[in-house]
Design an enzyme around this catalytic site. Structure first.
Site, PDB file in Angstrom:
ATOM      1  N   HIS A 307      -4.484  -1.044  -3.064  1.00 10.17           N
ATOM      2  CA  HIS A 307      -5.253  -2.101  -2.403  1.00 10.17           C
ATOM      3  C   HIS A 307      -5.706  -3.104  -3.443  1.00 10.17           C
ATOM      4  O   HIS A 307      -6.048  -2.740  -4.558  1.00 10.17           O
ATOM      5  CB  HIS A 307      -6.488  -1.504  -1.696  1.00 10.17           C
ATOM      6  CG  HIS A 307      -7.066  -2.419  -0.682  1.00 10.17           C
ATOM      7  ND1 HIS A 307      -7.915  -3.440  -1.021  1.00 10.17           N
ATOM      8  CD2 HIS A 307      -6.888  -2.496   0.651  1.00 10.17           C
ATOM      9  CE1 HIS A 307      -8.251  -4.100   0.083  1.00 10.17           C
ATOM     10  NE2 HIS A 307      -7.648  -3.552   1.106  1.00 10.17           N
ATOM     11  N   ASP A 365      -3.869   1.743   6.140  1.00 10.02           N
ATOM     12  CA  ASP A 365      -2.597   1.700   6.870  1.00 10.02           C
ATOM     13  C   ASP A 365      -1.844   3.016   6.811  1.00 10.02           C
ATOM     14  O   ASP A 365      -1.023   3.314   7.673  1.00 10.02           O
ATOM     15  CB  ASP A 365      -1.723   0.581   6.300  1.00 10.02           C
ATOM     16  CG  ASP A 365      -2.358  -0.759   6.571  1.00 10.02           C
ATOM     17  OD1 ASP A 365      -2.967  -1.307   5.647  1.00 10.02           O
ATOM     18  OD2 ASP A 365      -2.300  -1.210   7.729  1.00 10.02           O
TER      19      ASP A 365
HETATM   20  C1  SDX Z   1      -4.120  -4.166   3.884  1.00  4.60           C
HETATM   21  O1  SDX Z   1      -6.969  -7.503   1.537  1.00  4.60           O
HETATM   22  C2  SDX Z   1      -7.284  -6.653   2.460  1.00  4.60           C
HETATM   23  O2  SDX Z   1      -8.404  -6.387   2.725  1.00  4.60           O
HETATM   24  C3  SDX Z   1      -6.107  -6.059   3.208  1.00  4.60           C
HETATM   25  C4  SDX Z   1      -6.464  -4.964   4.206  1.00  4.60           C
HETATM   26  C5  SDX Z   1      -7.310  -5.515   5.335  1.00  4.60           C
HETATM   27  O3  SDX Z   1      -8.006  -4.717   5.988  1.00  4.60           O
HETATM   28  O4  SDX Z   1      -7.189  -6.731   5.636  1.00  4.60           O
HETATM   29  O5  SDX Z   1      -7.162  -3.914   3.577  1.00  4.60           O
HETATM   30  C6  SDX Z   1      -5.213  -4.366   4.874  1.00  4.60           C
HETATM   31  O6  SDX Z   1      -3.337  -5.061   3.724  1.00  4.60           O
HETATM   32  C7  SDX Z   1      -4.071  -2.883   3.072  1.00  4.60           C
HETATM   33  C8  SDX Z   1      -2.867  -2.876   2.045  1.00  4.60           C
HETATM   34  C9  SDX Z   1      -1.606  -2.510   2.833  1.00  4.60           C
HETATM   35  N1  SDX Z   1      -0.406  -2.744   1.977  1.00  4.60           N
HETATM   36  C10 SDX Z   1       0.343  -1.687   1.571  1.00  4.60           C
HETATM   37  O7  SDX Z   1       0.049  -0.503   1.755  1.00  4.60           O
HETATM   38  C11 SDX Z   1       1.620  -2.094   0.842  1.00  4.60           C
HETATM   39  C12 SDX Z   1       1.764  -1.264  -0.443  1.00  4.60           C
HETATM   40  N2  SDX Z   1       0.678  -1.687  -1.384  1.00  4.60           N
HETATM   41  C13 SDX Z   1       1.054  -2.678  -2.376  1.00  4.60           C
HETATM   42  O8  SDX Z   1       1.885  -3.696  -1.857  1.00  4.60           O
HETATM   43  C14 SDX Z   1      -0.172  -3.168  -3.160  1.00  4.60           C
HETATM   44  O9  SDX Z   1      -0.918  -2.074  -3.488  1.00  4.60           O
HETATM   45  C15 SDX Z   1      -1.098  -4.205  -2.550  1.00  4.60           C
HETATM   46  C16 SDX Z   1      -0.372  -5.444  -2.136  1.00  4.60           C
HETATM   47  C17 SDX Z   1      -1.808  -3.634  -1.380  1.00  4.60           C
HETATM   48  C18 SDX Z   1      -2.147  -4.573  -3.604  1.00  4.60           C
HETATM   49  O10 SDX Z   1      -1.469  -5.196  -4.621  1.00  4.60           O
HETATM   50  P1  SDX Z   1      -2.320  -5.796  -5.875  1.00  4.60           P
HETATM   51  O11 SDX Z   1      -3.726  -5.408  -5.894  1.00  4.60           O
HETATM   52  O12 SDX Z   1      -1.981  -7.219  -5.975  1.00  4.60           O
HETATM   53  O13 SDX Z   1      -1.853  -4.902  -7.001  1.00  4.60           O
HETATM   54  P2  SDX Z   1      -0.625  -5.189  -7.882  1.00  4.60           P
HETATM   55  O14 SDX Z   1       0.511  -5.610  -6.973  1.00  4.60           O
HETATM   56  O15 SDX Z   1      -1.039  -6.091  -8.978  1.00  4.60           O
HETATM   57  O16 SDX Z   1      -0.334  -3.719  -8.386  1.00  4.60           O
HETATM   58  C19 SDX Z   1      -1.063  -3.195  -9.484  1.00  4.60           C
HETATM   59  C20 SDX Z   1      -0.119  -2.187 -10.108  1.00  4.60           C
HETATM   60  C21 SDX Z   1       1.284  -2.767 -10.333  1.00  4.60           C
HETATM   61  O17 SDX Z   1       1.828  -2.066 -11.437  1.00  4.60           O
HETATM   62  P3  SDX Z   1       1.703  -2.809 -12.902  1.00  4.60           P
HETATM   63  O18 SDX Z   1       2.363  -4.166 -12.762  1.00  4.60           O
HETATM   64  O19 SDX Z   1       0.203  -2.902 -13.195  1.00  4.60           O
HETATM   65  O20 SDX Z   1       2.459  -1.875 -13.838  1.00  4.60           O
HETATM   66  O21 SDX Z   1       0.059  -1.080  -9.212  1.00  4.60           O
HETATM   67  C22 SDX Z   1       1.403  -1.018  -8.796  1.00  4.60           C
HETATM   68  C23 SDX Z   1       2.052  -2.354  -9.098  1.00  4.60           C
HETATM   69  O22 SDX Z   1       3.439  -2.207  -9.367  1.00  4.60           O
HETATM   70  N3  SDX Z   1       1.372  -0.759  -7.370  1.00  4.60           N
HETATM   71  C24 SDX Z   1       2.153   0.126  -6.737  1.00  4.60           C
HETATM   72  C25 SDX Z   1       1.731   0.083  -5.395  1.00  4.60           C
HETATM   73  N4  SDX Z   1       0.737  -0.797  -5.264  1.00  4.60           N
HETATM   74  C26 SDX Z   1       0.519  -1.332  -6.477  1.00  4.60           C
HETATM   75  N5  SDX Z   1       3.146   0.908  -7.168  1.00  4.60           N
HETATM   76  C27 SDX Z   1       3.748   1.693  -6.219  1.00  4.60           C
HETATM   77  N6  SDX Z   1       3.398   1.736  -4.909  1.00  4.60           N
HETATM   78  C28 SDX Z   1       2.384   0.941  -4.471  1.00  4.60           C
HETATM   79  N7  SDX Z   1       2.022   0.970  -3.192  1.00  4.60           N
END
Ligand code: SDX
Length: 429
Positions: A307, A365
Site C-alpha cells: 500500500h 483488496d
Molecule cells: C487500494 O491509496 C489508497 O488508499 C488505495 C486504497 C483505497 O482504499 O483507496 O487503499 C485501495 O488501491 C489498495 C492497493 C491495491 N493494489 C494492489 O494490491 C496492487 C498490488 N500492490 C502494488 O501495486 C503496490 O503495493 C501499490 C501500488 C499498492 C503501492 O505502491 P507504492 O507505494 O507506490 O510502492 P512502490 O510501487 O514504490 O513499491 C515499493 C517497493 C518496490 O520495490 P523497490 O523498487 O523498492 O525495490 O515494494 C515493491 C515494489 O517493487 N512492491 C511489491 C508490491 N508492492 C510494492 N512487490 C511485489 N508485490 C507487490 N504487491
C-alpha cells in the site's frame, strides 16, 4: 506561537525563500509552496508521494500506525458498532446521527433506490460480456441527463439530493450490471429491506420467487461497503476532486472516480487478486509466483499486497480477516481451493523477508476478494462493489471541496522536450 516557516535556499537565486508551514490536527505539517511560482520555481513530486493536495476534515490515515479515522472515529469501532448508511451520514455531515436523524436519512436514501426506466435501454446497448466497470462508467455519468432540475453545484440542496441519489442508486445500477451479464431480468429494489440486504436481493433474487438473504452475508456485505467508504486522497478520490474543481456535475465526477478505481493498482486489485489466485491454480505453484513478485525484471506483483500509505497492516484488512472465516463458514466455502491458496499465500508473505522488509502486508483488496467470491459475487463485479461503497467518500470529498473556497486544479510540469525550433518544410525533411 509565531507562525512556523520553511526556508529554502536555491543556487542561483539570491536570498532564502521563506514559506509558511501549517499544522493540521493530526499528521505531518505541510509547507505552503504556493509562492514558489513567483520566484520561477515549481515543486516536483510525480505520484504525489509527498504532496498534500487539499485540506480536509473527513478521513485521517496514519500508515505507520495502521490507523484509519473517519471524522475522528476509528474504522475498527465503526465496523463493529455502526453500519454503512450511518457511516455515509458521518462522512457527509461530520457527526454521527441521532436516532431521528438516522431514521430520516435511511428513509431518504431508501426512497431514491429506483432508477429512471429509460436506463434499462442503456443496458440493452451493452454487449452481453461487457465489463461491469465499463457499464458503470457509462450509466453513472448518464444519470446527469435525468436530473437537470438539480445540477447547480453551488446550491447546497442540489448537492445534497445528488449525494442521496448517488448513494441510493449505485447498488441498483451495480445489480443491473450483473443481471445484464447473466441475461436475467432486472430486479426492482425492495425498500422494506436494509440497504445491503436490498443489494443482495437485486443481485441474486429473481421475479419468480421471494429471496431469502442470509443475515450473516448481509452483514458482511454491509461491512464491505463500510470498509470501502472512504480513504483520504487516494487516486480515485483525487480524480473526483480534480473533476469537481472544473465545476463538472457530481454524476460526471463520480463517473471519473469509477474510471480511476478500475485500475489494477487501485480498486481493480480485488479482481486482480482472484485472477492471480486462479493463475497460481495450485498450492504447489505459490513459491514460483512469490519468486516472480521479488524479481525486479518481472513486472508481476502480488495483487492484494502492499500500500502506498500503510507501511503497517491496513486496519481494514484486519476487520476483513475477521469476517472472512465467518462468511466462508456460512457459505460452506472453507475448502474452496482458491481460498486455501490465498490463506497459504498470506502466511508466506507475512513471513518472507522481502515482504516483511518492504512492509508489504495484505491490503483491503486481498481479503475483500476472498469474501466476495465466497458470497458468490463474480470476480468482474468486485470493483463495482468497491465503487458502490466508495461513492459515499467520493461525494463527501466533492461536497467538502465545493462547499469551501476552491480553485480549478491545474498542476504544472518539468518540461524536458525540445526548445523552440522552426517548422521544416516537407521537401527539407
Ligand atoms: C487500494 O491509496 C489508497 O488508499 C488505495 C486504497 C483505497 O482504499 O483507496 O487503499 C485501495 O488501491 C489498495 C492497493 C491495491 N493494489 C494492489 O494490491 C496492487 C498490488 N500492490 C502494488 O501495486 C503496490 O503495493 C501499490 C501500488 C499498492 C503501492 O505502491 P507504492 O507505494 O507506490 O510502492 P512502490 O510501487 O514504490 O513499491 C515499493 C517497493 C518496490 O520495490 P523497490 O523498487 O523498492 O525495490 O515494494 C515493491 C515494489 O517493487 N512492491 C511489491 C508490491 N508492492 C510494492 N512487490 C511485489 N508485490 C507487490 N504487491
Amino acid at each position: 506561537m509565531s507562525e512556523k516557516k520553511a526556508h529554502l535556499t536555491v543556487d542561483g537565486i539570491d536570498g532564502a525563500l521563506e514559506m509558511p508551514v501549517r499544522s493540521g490536527t493530526l499528521g505531518p505539517d505541510v509547507v505552503d509552496v504556493g509562492g514558489l511560482t513567483g520566484r520561477g520555481l515549481f515543486t516536483y513530486d510525480p505520484g504525489f508521494v509527498s504532496t498534500a493536495s487539499c485540506e480536509s476534515k473527513i478521513t485521517f490515515i496514519d500508515g505507520g500506525k495502521g490507523q484509519l479515522l473517519h471524522r475522528g472515529y476509528p474504522i475498527e469501532q465503526l465496523a463493529e458498532k455502526s453500519d454503512y448508511l450511518e457511516t455515509c451520514y458521518l462522512l457527509m455531515n461530520g457527526e454521527l446521527p441521532n436516532a431521528e436523524q438516522k431514521k430520516t436519512y435511511v428513509d431518504t436514501i431508501m426512497s431514491h433506490t429506483m432508477v429512471h426506466e429509460s436506463l434499462v435501454s442503456f443496458f440493452k446497448g451493452f454487449r452481453y460480456d461487457a465489463h461491469p466497470m465499463a457499464m458503470m462508467c457509462g450509466v453513472v455519468g448518464a444519470l446527469a441527463s435525468f436530473y437537470h432540475d438539480s445540477l447547480d453545484i453551488n446550491n447546497p440542496e442540489h448537492r445534497e439530493i445528488s449525494a442521496h441519489r448517488l448513494i441510493a442508486k449505485m447498488p441498483t445500477l451495480a445489480a443491473m450490471c450483473y443481471k445484464h451479464s447473466k441475461g436475467m431480468p432486472f430486479m426492482y429494489p425492495d425498500n422494506s429491506r436494509s440497504y445491503s440486504e436490498n443489494f443482495l436481493h437485486m443481485m441474486f433474487g429473481n421475479p419468480c420467487e421471494s429471496s431469502k438473504i442470509d443475515p450473516i452475508v448481509a452483514k458482511a456485505m454491509d461491512i464491505i461497503f463500510l470498509l470501502h467508504a472512504d480513504h483520504e486522497q487516494n487516486a480515485s478520490t483525487s480524480t473526483v476532486r480534480l473533476a469537481g474543481s472544473s465545476g463538472a456535475n457530481p454524476f460526471a465526477c463520480i463517473s471519473s472516480g469509477i474510471a480511476t478505481l478500475w485500475g489494477p493498482a487501485h480498486g481493480g486489485a480485488n479482481e486482480a487478486v482472484l485472477n492471480m489466485l486462479q493463475e497460481i491454480g495450485d498450492e504447489s505453484r505459490i513459491d514460483e509466483f512469490v519468486k516472480r513478485a521479488k524479481d525486479k525484471s518481472d513486472p508481476f506483483r502480488l495483487m492484494g499486497f502492499g500500500h502506498r500509505v500503510y507501511k503497517n497492516f491496513d486496519p481494514r484488512s484486519r476487520v476483513m480477516q475477521g469476517i472472512c472465516d465467518e462468511v466462508l463458514g456460512a457459505m460452506g466455502a472453507e475448502n474452496d481451493p482458491l481460498l486455501k491458496i490465498a490463506k497459504k499465500l498470506e502466511k508466506i508473505a507475512l513471513e518472507d523477508d522481502y515482504f516483511v522488509e518492504k512492509k508489504l502486508y495484505p491490503n483491503v483488496d486481498f481479503y475483500s476478494g476472498i469474501i466476495m467470491k465466497a458470497i458468490g459475487i463474480p470476480t468482474d463485479m468486485f470493483t463495482v462493489i468497491f465503487a458502490t461503497g466508495r461513492t459515499s467518500g467520493w461525494i463527501a470529498h466533492w461536497n467538502e471541496m465545493i462547499s469551501n473556497p476552491y480553485k480549478i486544479g491545474r498542476p504544472r510540469q518539468l518540461y524536458t522536450g525540445y526548445p523552440q525550433r522552426n517548422y521544416t518544410d516537407l521537401e527539407q525533411r
